[in-house]
Design a protein around this motif. Structure first.
Motif, PDB file in Angstrom:
ATOM      1  N   THR A  25       1.547  -5.700   7.755  1.00 26.21           N
ATOM      2  CA  THR A  25       1.232  -4.288   7.489  1.00 26.21           C
ATOM      3  C   THR A  25       2.384  -3.627   6.733  1.00 26.21           C
ATOM      4  OG1 THR A  25      -0.171  -4.151   9.439  1.00 26.21           O
ATOM      5  CG2 THR A  25       0.687  -2.064   8.563  1.00 26.21           C
ATOM      6  N   ALA A  26       3.607  -3.886   7.164  1.00 23.65           N
ATOM      7  CA  ALA A  26       4.786  -3.308   6.498  1.00 23.65           C
ATOM      8  C   ALA A  26       4.896  -3.806   5.062  1.00 23.65           C
ATOM      9  CB  ALA A  26       6.056  -3.646   7.270  1.00 23.65           C
TER      10      ALA A  26
ATOM     11  N   GLN B 227       2.444  -2.017   2.985  1.00 25.41           N
ATOM     12  CA  GLN B 227       2.847  -0.623   2.745  1.00 25.41           C
ATOM     13  C   GLN B 227       3.899  -0.531   1.642  1.00 25.41           C
ATOM     14  OE1 GLN B 227       3.877   0.590   6.786  1.00 25.41           O
ATOM     15  NE2 GLN B 227       2.234   2.113   6.666  1.00 25.41           N
TER      16      GLN B 227
ATOM     17  N   THR C 165       2.217  -1.364  -1.726  1.00 26.93           N
ATOM     18  CA  THR C 165       1.359  -0.244  -2.132  1.00 26.93           C
ATOM     19  C   THR C 165       2.187   0.942  -2.597  1.00 26.93           C
ATOM     20  OG1 THR C 165      -0.373  -0.943  -0.608  1.00 26.93           O
ATOM     21  CG2 THR C 165      -0.441   1.343  -1.345  1.00 26.93           C
ATOM     22  N   PHE C 166       3.271   1.213  -1.887  1.00 25.61           N
ATOM     23  CA  PHE C 166       4.169   2.306  -2.268  1.00 25.61           C
ATOM     24  C   PHE C 166       4.707   2.086  -3.682  1.00 25.61           C
ATOM     25  CE2 PHE C 166       8.605   3.851  -2.426  1.00 25.61           C
ATOM     26  CZ  PHE C 166       8.380   5.211  -2.303  1.00 25.61           C
TER      27      PHE C 166
ATOM     28  N   ARG D 117      11.698   4.865   6.179  1.00 27.24           N
ATOM     29  CA  ARG D 117      10.760   5.715   5.448  1.00 27.24           C
ATOM     30  C   ARG D 117      10.966   5.527   3.947  1.00 27.24           C
ATOM     31  NH1 ARG D 117       7.405   9.031   7.087  1.00 27.24           N
ATOM     32  NH2 ARG D 117       6.702  10.829   5.952  1.00 27.24           N
TER      33      ARG D 117
ATOM     34  N   ALA E 206       5.730   6.818   2.804  1.00 30.82           N
ATOM     35  CA  ALA E 206       5.199   5.849   3.759  1.00 30.82           C
ATOM     36  C   ALA E 206       6.226   5.649   4.862  1.00 30.82           C
ATOM     37  CB  ALA E 206       4.906   4.523   3.064  1.00 30.82           C
TER      38      ALA E 206
ATOM     39  N   LEU F 123       7.149   2.818   7.860  1.00 33.00           N
ATOM     40  CA  LEU F 123       6.847   1.461   8.294  1.00 33.00           C
ATOM     41  C   LEU F 123       6.397   1.443   9.756  1.00 33.00           C
ATOM     42  CD1 LEU F 123       9.702  -0.627   6.662  1.00 33.00           C
ATOM     43  CD2 LEU F 123       7.433  -0.114   5.788  1.00 33.00           C
TER      44      LEU F 123
END
Length: 172
Positions: free
Chosen positions: A49-50, A53, A56-57, A82, A96, A98
């Motif tokens: 997931t991290a 993220q 995607t960021f 962050r 985002a 984490l």
């Protein structure tokens, strides 16, 4: 002969204390075997997931920088895990956080050496490119490097710091 309060048809069957202890021991044994596997699965899920993220960021910031044709900075706050980026005149911010227990251990860029405390900044340009950089994520004992190619944004997963430094040295 049947007792005064007991008839042959109404005799109750129950588990003995020994039977209950055997069952509880088996349940505890199965739980002890399964718990580490489940913990590993949960930490792997948080790590994935991290990673998603952070990727995607990076893609969002590149896309917006290209669309707005404006430079910005990808900010990695290593203390709060962050990620933020903002554009002054566009009044826009991308951020985002984490997942719990996943931390940004360090950020290394093409221009700067390793940053493992405070805040790391990576420049994103109006043409959708960035400086090449790598981010190390940590959960428990598991470490994962993500290398972001500056020109294309392609992400490569690396296992060791040595591999990451070799790639960054090659593009410097």
């Amino acid at each position: 002969m049947v007792g005064a309060f007991e008839s042959s048809n109404t005799r109750r069957r129950a588990f003995t204390l020994l039977e209950l202890l055997v069952v509880l021991t088996l349940v505890a044994l199965i739980a002890a075997i399964a718990a580490p596997r489940l913990a590993g699965t949960f930490s792997q899920s948080r790590m994935e997931t991290a990673i998603a993220q952070v990727v995607t960021f990076d893609r969002q910031v590149r896309s917006i920088a290209l669309k707005q044709n404006r430079d910005t900075t990808l900010n990695f706050d290593l203390a709060s895990d962050r990620l933020t980026a903002s554009w002054e005149r566009a009044e826009m911010e991308v951020s985002a956080k984490l997942p719990t227990s996943v931390h940004i251990e360090s950020v290394v860029s093409r221009r700067d050496r390793q940053r493992s405390r405070g805040r790391a900044e990576i420049r994103a340009y109006g043409d959708g490119t960035t400086d090449g950089y790598a981010v190390q994520l940590v959960i428990g004992q598991r470490r994962q490097w993500l290398f972001f190619a500056g020109l294309t944004g392609q992400v490569t997963r690396l296992e060791s710091t040595r591999e990451t430094e070799a790639i960054l040295d090659a593009i410097r």
